[in-house]
Design an enzyme around this catalytic site. Structure first.
Site, PDB file in Angstrom:
ATOM      1  N   LYS A 199    -101.576 -28.532 -93.486  1.00  0.00           N
ATOM      2  CA  LYS A 199    -102.217 -29.740 -92.960  1.00  0.00           C
ATOM      3  C   LYS A 199    -101.175 -30.846 -92.858  1.00  0.00           C
ATOM      4  CE  LYS A 199    -104.220 -33.217 -94.793  1.00  0.00           C
ATOM      5  NZ  LYS A 199    -103.634 -34.204 -93.871  1.00  0.00           N
ATOM      6  N   VAL A 253     -97.274 -40.669-104.829  1.00  0.00           N
ATOM      7  CA  VAL A 253     -97.653 -40.375-106.218  1.00  0.00           C
ATOM      8  C   VAL A 253     -99.184 -40.441-106.416  1.00  0.00           C
ATOM      9  CG1 VAL A 253     -97.416 -41.125-108.628  1.00  0.00           C
ATOM     10  CG2 VAL A 253     -95.412 -41.101-107.130  1.00  0.00           C
ATOM     11  N   GLU A 273     -94.162 -32.800-104.471  1.00  0.00           N
ATOM     12  CA  GLU A 273     -92.936 -33.494-104.028  1.00  0.00           C
ATOM     13  C   GLU A 273     -93.346 -34.926-103.710  1.00  0.00           C
ATOM     14  OE1 GLU A 273     -89.956 -32.310-103.946  1.00  0.00           O
ATOM     15  OE2 GLU A 273     -90.221 -30.145-104.007  1.00  0.00           O
ATOM     16  N   CYS A 307     -87.985 -40.186 -98.931  1.00  0.00           N
ATOM     17  CA  CYS A 307     -88.429 -40.180-100.325  1.00  0.00           C
ATOM     18  C   CYS A 307     -87.272 -40.320-101.313  1.00  0.00           C
ATOM     19  CB  CYS A 307     -89.189 -38.895-100.603  1.00  0.00           C
ATOM     20  SG  CYS A 307     -88.260 -37.436-100.098  1.00  0.00           S
ATOM     21  N   GLU A 487     -88.301 -27.194-103.964  1.00  0.00           N
ATOM     22  CA  GLU A 487     -88.206 -26.614-102.629  1.00  0.00           C
ATOM     23  C   GLU A 487     -86.728 -26.323-102.388  1.00  0.00           C
ATOM     24  OE1 GLU A 487     -90.409 -29.395-100.073  1.00  0.00           O
ATOM     25  OE2 GLU A 487     -92.141 -28.097-100.361  1.00  0.00           O
TER      26      GLU A 487
END
Ligand code: NAD
Length: 513
Positions: A199, A253, A273, A307, A487
């Site tokens: 998604k 978060v 993440e 990020c 990842e």
């Protein structure tokens, strides 16, 4: 509307999209091997409009997927999983390798869509696409190496372990790296034998569909990689679904906390993440030109919407004035404008509310005593087409202290806060004085100091004498409230598989009964 081959939209239509000459009408859900209108029924059926950051125009809209659509996607993914998980790693790898080749072939189309949808410069979108196909190629290679272990036991008995896939995994993405995130999640998931429902963010729904079409074209079974469009409610349906074994989430978060709570209800695997407020520490013994480059890379890629950005730039006092002079000059020279132009270095921020939020952080910083050394206000390019775009001038804030909001909170825009420090100990303590821990950086020529810093900084990734480089071979993920799980790198197979121990008795069972 014309469709070229299996591509979502053709390059000429993409150009038209960028000038507002057309609207994309094709359905953006991709389920069981094709684009489908989401099923009707109860649940979220809101229509989301997708804007082009450079012009503010609506480029398409879609209906959010409801519970029924989620059920259908899970069912389709399960069917694909039954077949896919039985293939050998080598067979899966071959299909992924073909997908990587197709991504390379369609690199320019994907990059153009990404730039139109995210507002980031085309030169950066191309790099994003490269890091995406590299992930698919990397895990294609790993697929054939997945193996268990043989363990010798007494009396000739033995055990072995089987590395098994989890089942149907859900990927939920943020809007800043839509195609890259879709690949970084799906490549290891599929290589390990799972199916995935992805998604994307409702702000950036387009390129994940292109990826789905590529996987199908490469030979993946129908349903192996489905894309469902939607926002909070659709994401929630996916995280709650009993047929889903894992959720891999990239985003903020607060959302990560909600997803972890939801997934806990039926003990799903979770990778988070999340956001960051990373420190970049510049010592006076560094190569200052390189440190300035590092600070630019740490703050101004993708309009600062990254990020891992090193937005708290700690500079040792004796090089502060030189550093500020150089970094301000470079920042003032950043070319802001049409993301599809080759010489553009910064495009539009993702949305009007986000632009307003970033600008208000700058205003608040000034009120709290920071000095705006450059930028920080809205920018309207000369091109009339771009007059409603979400552009701002990249900003450097001087005279910052650790208590200011701009130093404590993730702004997620092109705003660098510069802070002065004296000693290594002080830098470590202040750098670590945050609940977040995604990344950190250090510039120094002192070899032992560099490694001392890397060990002391509480962050999932530490860059020495560079910043924001993310080769696929290196695990990426957060410490503290920036999340958990990784990842990239070989370690990621741990997060998309489970280990089964098989005990084999070669004698008679010892039994006290
Ligand atoms: P967000 O948390 O608002 O949304 C992320 C995704 O979660 C979207 O697809 C959204 O629709 C979905 N979502 C929202 N609520 C949900 C719920 N209750 N259940 C399930 N899904 C839900 O984040 P964003 O604004 O899209 O992205 C920006 C944030 O992402 C920043 O904080 C940034 O630091 C972070 N980010 C982290 C990484 C990383 O790798 N650590 C990478 C990129 C972005």
């Amino acid at each position: 509307m014309e469709i070229l081959g299996t591509r979502l939209i053709s390059p000429c239509l993409l150009r038209a999209a960028s000038t507002g000459a057309f609207q994309l009408k094709e359905p953006l859900n991709y389920r069981h091997g094709g684009r489908v209108q989401p099923a009707g029924g109860d649940g979220d059926s809101r229509v989301e409009k997708v804007h082009e950051p450079a012009t503010g125009r609506v480029i398409c809209d879609f209906v959010c997927s409801n519970q029924k659509e989620v059920d259908l996607a899970v069912q389709s993914a399960k069917e694909a999983y039954r077949y896919w998980s039985k293939l050998s790693g080598l067979e899966r790898g071959r299909i992924l390798l073909e997908a990587a080749r197709l991504i390379r072939e369609q690199r320019e189309d994907i990059a153009i869509v990404e730039s139109i949808n995210t507002g980031k410069p085309i030169t950066e979108s191309r790099v994003d696409v490269d890091t995406a196909w590299q992930a698919v190629e990397y895990y294609a290679g790993i697929a054939g190496t997945l193996a268990g272990q043989h363990i010798q036991l007494s009396g000739g008995s033995f055990a072995y372990t089987r590395r098994e896939p989890l089942g149907v995994c859900v990927g939920i993405g943020a809007w800043n790296y839509p195609f890259q995130i879709a690949c970084w999640k799906s490549a290891p998931a599929l290589a390990c034998g799972n199916a995935m429902i992805f998604k994307p963010s409702p702000l950036t729904p387009l390129t994940a569909v292109m990826l789905a079409e590529i996987y199908t074209q490469a030979g993946a079974p129908k349903g192996l990689f489905n894309v469902l469009q939607g926002a909070v409610e659709t994401g929630n349906f996916l995280c709650k679904h009993r047929g889903v074994a894992k959720v891999s989430f990239t985003g903020s978060v607060p959302t990560g906390i909600k997803i972890m709570e939801t997934a806990a209800k039926n003990v799903k695997h979770v990778t988070l993440e999340l956001g960051g407020k990373s420190p970049l520490v510049i010592f006076s013994d560094c190569d200052l030109e390189n440190a300035v480059r590092g600070a630019m890379l740490a703050n101004f890629l993708s309009q600062g919407e990254v990020c891992s950005n090193g937005t708290r730039v700690f500079v040792q006092k004796d090089v502060m004035s030189k550093f500020v002079e150089k970094v301000v000059a470079k920042t003032k020279a950043i070319k802001v404008g049409d993301p599809l132009f080759e010489d553009t270095q910064m495009g539009g921020l993702i949305s009007r509310p986000h632009l307003d939020r970033v600008l208000s952080y700058v205003k608040q910083a000034e009120e709290q005593g920071a000095t705006v050394l450059c930028g920080g206000d809205r920018f309207v390019p000369n091109d009339p087409k771009l007059k409603d775009g979400y552009f701002m001038k990249p900003c450097i804030l001087g005279n910052c202290n650790d208590e200011m909001t701009c130093v404590k909170e993730e702004i997620f825009g092109p705003v660098m806060s510069v802070l002065a420090f004296d000693t290594e100990e002080e830098a470590i303590e202040r750098a670590n004085n945050t609940d977040l821990g995604l990344a950190a950086g250090v510039f120094t020529r002192d070899l032992t100091r560099a490694h001392r810093m890397a060990a002391a900084l509480e962050a999932g990734t530490c860059f020495i004498n560079n910043y924001n480089v993310s080769p696929i071979e290196i695990p990426f993920g957060g410490y503290k409230m920036s999340g958990f799980g990784k990842e990239n790198g070989t370690v990621t197979i741990e997060y998309y598989t489970q280990l089964k121990s098989v005990y084999v008795e070669m004698g008679d069972p010892e039994c006290s009964f």
